[in-house]
Design an enzyme around this catalytic site. Structure first.
Site, PDB file in Angstrom:
ATOM      1  N   ARG A 217      -7.605  -0.498  61.525  1.00 43.64           N
ATOM      2  CA  ARG A 217      -7.821   0.576  62.489  1.00 43.64           C
ATOM      3  C   ARG A 217      -6.557   1.429  62.563  1.00 43.64           C
ATOM      4  NH1 ARG A 217     -12.303  -0.448  61.722  1.00 43.64           N
ATOM      5  NH2 ARG A 217     -13.979  -0.994  63.187  1.00 43.64           N
ATOM      6  N   HIS A 265     -11.812   6.635  55.642  1.00 42.42           N
ATOM      7  CA  HIS A 265     -12.457   5.468  56.243  1.00 42.42           C
ATOM      8  C   HIS A 265     -13.605   4.969  55.357  1.00 42.42           C
ATOM      9  CE1 HIS A 265     -13.069   3.383  60.378  1.00 42.42           C
ATOM     10  NE2 HIS A 265     -13.406   2.569  59.384  1.00 42.42           N
TER      11      HIS A 265
END
Length: 302
Positions: A217, A265
């Site tokens: 993250r 991502h």
């Protein structure tokens, strides 16, 4: 049983045919209703959980669950399972290996020199000369560790609880793992304890000339500290797949920094073909009155 598929991101058309084939006795709905037994969710529409009074299981379609834990409507009295998808585990290991090898074989630097038309060589390292540290030795970290070992790298890893993986030096001492690492791979869940864990102090403890791979993250990394470590050439390169703000803003210095590789991502996506069996297993467990697998610890945050 009645299942709800609720996601603002995952396309239902990729999942429903597989789910209907695997669970022919059950009914799958796309809108909340009072008789739903199992909710299959990934970024569900706001207010979804408040419309499911008979819920017996919340099954995440993703491995990361911090966004769902932030949903005030998520019922704490209902079992909540995260996704463990073999296809996603394999994809994550492929990404980790690709980035580590890109750094290890100096390809990141050769790309820069190609643009400058420089014909230069860097000295060669053997895999056994390098230690890769993995932060997080769960399903993702353990699989990546085994595959790095198979390539000949030394591997160490940090976890909150002691973990034993053959050939891996595991430790619950975060500083020890930092000090051993040439390359550092972050696969941690995002919690109050891991937010900002990769900061100036962490980078300073790593071996000079190493790299950071963050596929967990964005909030794990303190970006100004990372850029400072790169500018000082203490770190050679950083591979960043996740960011606190996504999409990454056009004005971010990460886009153009020569020491940073940005990916959008995409390190590992849930693969319906391999994820559906995990869903089926938990649905059948609920049907039999058994505890589902891979339940989230609300106190720990993952």
């Amino acid at each position: 049983m009645n299942l709800l598929f609720a996601s603002t991101i995952e396309p239902a058309e990729r999942w429903l045919p597989l789910l209907e084939r695997a669970l022919p006795r059950d009914r799958i709905f796309l809108e909340p209703r009072a008789d739903i037994d199992v909710a299959l969710v990934a970024s569900p529409p706001p207010g979804t959980f408040g419309r499911l009074p008979q819920l017996k299981l919340v099954q995440s379609l993703w491995m990361g669950v911090e966004k769902l834990l932030e949903d005030p409507g998520l019922p704490r009295s209902v079992p909540f399972a995260r996704m463990v998808d073999p296809g996603m585990v394999a994809a994550m290991s492929e990404t980790v290996l690709a980035h580590v090898l890109d750094w290890h074989r100096h390809h990141w630097l050769y790309r820069l020199w190609q643009r400058e038309k420089k014909w230069k060589r860097r000295g060669q390292f053997m895999a056994q000369d390098r230690t890769v540290g993995i932060l997080g030795l769960g399903e993702l970290g353990a699989d990546a560790a085994r595959k790095l070992l198979a390539l000949g790298f030394r591997v160490c890893g940090w976890s909150r609880r002691p973990k034993r993986i053959a050939g891996v030096h595991g430790s619950t001492d975060f500083g020890e793992i930092l000090g051993l690492s040439d390359a550092l791979v972050c696969l941690l869940p995002l919690t109050a304890h891991t937010r900002g864990v990769l900061d100036a102090a962490a980078f300073a403890r790593m071996r000079a000339g190493g790299c950071v791979v963050n596929v967990a993250r964005g909030a794990h990394v303190v970006v100004p500290d990372l850029l400072a470590a790169l500018d000082a050439r203490h770190l050679a390169h950083a591979y960043l797949d996740v960011f606190e703000e996504e999409p990454l803003p056009a004005g971010s210095p990460l886009w153009s920094h020569p020491g940073v590789t940005v990916t959008p991502h995409t390190a590992a996506l849930t693969e319906p073909r391999t994820a559906v069996p995990s869903i089926v297993e938990n649905v059948e467990r609920v049907r039999r009155g058994e505890a589902p697998l891979h339940l989230v610890d609300f106190a720990a945050g993952y």
